[in-house]
Design a protein around this motif. Sequence first.
Motif, PDB file in Angstrom:
ATOM      1  N   GLU A  12      46.698  36.361  29.068  1.00 12.14           N
ATOM      2  CA  GLU A  12      46.893  35.088  29.768  1.00 12.14           C
ATOM      3  C   GLU A  12      45.633  34.747  30.568  1.00 12.14           C
ATOM      4  O   GLU A  12      45.179  33.597  30.583  1.00 12.14           O
ATOM      5  N   PRO A  32      50.213  30.820  29.831  1.00 11.85           N
ATOM      6  CA  PRO A  32      51.209  31.819  30.214  1.00 11.85           C
ATOM      7  C   PRO A  32      51.907  32.440  29.000  1.00 11.85           C
ATOM      8  O   PRO A  32      52.077  31.779  27.968  1.00 11.85           O
ATOM      9  N   PHE A  33      52.299  33.684  29.135  1.00 16.20           N
ATOM     10  CA  PHE A  33      53.104  34.377  28.121  1.00 16.20           C
ATOM     11  C   PHE A  33      52.562  34.224  26.695  1.00 16.20           C
ATOM     12  O   PHE A  33      53.234  33.711  25.813  1.00 16.20           O
ATOM     13  N   GLY A  39      57.769  33.236  35.433  1.00 17.46           N
ATOM     14  CA  GLY A  39      57.459  34.663  35.311  1.00 17.46           C
ATOM     15  C   GLY A  39      56.734  35.172  36.549  1.00 17.46           C
ATOM     16  O   GLY A  39      56.691  34.512  37.597  1.00 17.46           O
ATOM     17  N   GLU A  40      56.159  36.356  36.388  1.00 13.49           N
ATOM     18  CA  GLU A  40      55.563  37.051  37.537  1.00 13.49           C
ATOM     19  C   GLU A  40      54.097  36.644  37.752  1.00 13.49           C
ATOM     20  O   GLU A  40      53.719  36.173  38.819  1.00 13.49           O
ATOM     21  N   GLY A  41      53.314  36.817  36.721  1.00 15.42           N
ATOM     22  CA  GLY A  41      51.900  36.492  36.858  1.00 15.42           C
ATOM     23  C   GLY A  41      51.187  36.789  35.564  1.00 15.42           C
ATOM     24  O   GLY A  41      51.692  37.554  34.732  1.00 15.42           O
ATOM     25  N   PRO A  42      50.011  36.212  35.369  1.00 15.41           N
ATOM     26  CA  PRO A  42      49.280  36.401  34.112  1.00 15.41           C
ATOM     27  C   PRO A  42      48.879  37.863  33.884  1.00 15.41           C
ATOM     28  O   PRO A  42      48.560  38.575  34.828  1.00 15.41           O
ATOM     29  N   GLY A  43      48.895  38.262  32.618  1.00 13.44           N
ATOM     30  CA  GLY A  43      48.351  39.557  32.222  1.00 13.44           C
ATOM     31  C   GLY A  43      46.983  39.338  31.595  1.00 13.44           C
ATOM     32  O   GLY A  43      46.368  38.271  31.762  1.00 13.44           O
ATOM     33  N   HIS A  78      62.562  40.960  32.811  1.00 13.86           N
ATOM     34  CA  HIS A  78      61.225  40.527  32.396  1.00 13.86           C
ATOM     35  C   HIS A  78      60.909  41.122  31.012  1.00 13.86           C
ATOM     36  O   HIS A  78      61.151  42.314  30.773  1.00 13.86           O
ATOM     37  N   ASN A 135      54.282  30.798  36.279  1.00 15.81           N
ATOM     38  CA  ASN A 135      54.427  32.071  36.980  1.00 15.81           C
ATOM     39  C   ASN A 135      54.379  31.857  38.483  1.00 15.81           C
ATOM     40  O   ASN A 135      53.877  30.823  38.942  1.00 15.81           O
TER      41      ASN A 135
HETATM   42  N1  URA Z   1      53.968  38.243  32.295  1.00  6.78           N
HETATM   43  C1  URA Z   1      54.238  37.245  33.171  1.00  6.78           C
HETATM   44  O1  URA Z   1      55.010  37.405  34.105  1.00  6.78           O
HETATM   45  N2  URA Z   1      53.643  36.097  32.961  1.00  6.78           N
HETATM   46  C2  URA Z   1      52.832  35.864  31.961  1.00  6.78           C
HETATM   47  O2  URA Z   1      52.338  34.761  31.869  1.00  6.78           O
HETATM   48  C3  URA Z   1      52.595  36.904  31.048  1.00  6.78           C
HETATM   49  C4  URA Z   1      53.172  38.087  31.244  1.00  6.78           C
END
Ligand code: URA
Length: 224
Positions: free
Chosen positions: A54, A60-61, A47-51, A169, A87
């Motif tokens: 997270e 993650p996610f 994925g892209e990165g933690p929100g 996404h 991510n």
């Molecule tokens: N979106 C992401 O790309 N990664 C995550 O871990 C959570 C949301």
Amino acid sequence: MEERPIEERLREVEQRAKQCTACHLATTRTQVVFGEGNPRSPLVLVGEGPGEQEDLTGRPFVGRAGALLDRALREAGIGRQHVYICNIIKCRAYTIENGRARNRPPNQEEILACAPWLDAQLTLIQPLVIVCLGGPAASVIIHKNFRIMQERGQWFTSRWAPAAIATLHPAYILRQAGPAFDKAYALLVDDLKAARARVIELKQQQRQQQPMPPPSEEQQLSLF
Ligand code: URA
């Protein structure tokens, strides 16, 4: 050839990543979100990165996008516990707007600073198939100028896997409404199903290429 199990080597990389100060996100994060799942899985989701969730939990996610991803994985016949999820950046990127933190896509500097961690993960795991969740992940894993709307659902090779595909996404899908949501969600499920089928196909090829083990004594005797 390194003898230690992959789990141990990945844990060691994770411990180092948790101390990372390679970019300014180190100063605003709650936790480093390294990644989780089965490091022996042939399938890795990036994925892209933690929100927010997270960042708080270190996993993650796990927020709303994660819940939608879990639903899509189930529908595609993939158990979340069987895959590995990470991510492209390991710390939350956000801006403050009207006093509230809003997630934002990672910039090039952050992606580059985090690249050694992603590289270490994928080099250890050696997946057969990588699913990129969204354009930023596809730009790192597949090719730099990836256009998610034009190129999602197509197969590519990657330096980390013989097969890589990008899909929408889950957070983007959550921003759609009505039929647009249904259509985008169906594409996510379709791409995950395609990834599952590709894993099965590549594993079958791997088995066919493996040399047959010599017959056991019992099998040899049964030849007579
Ligand atoms: N979106 C992401 O790309 N990664 C995550 O871990 C959570 C949301």
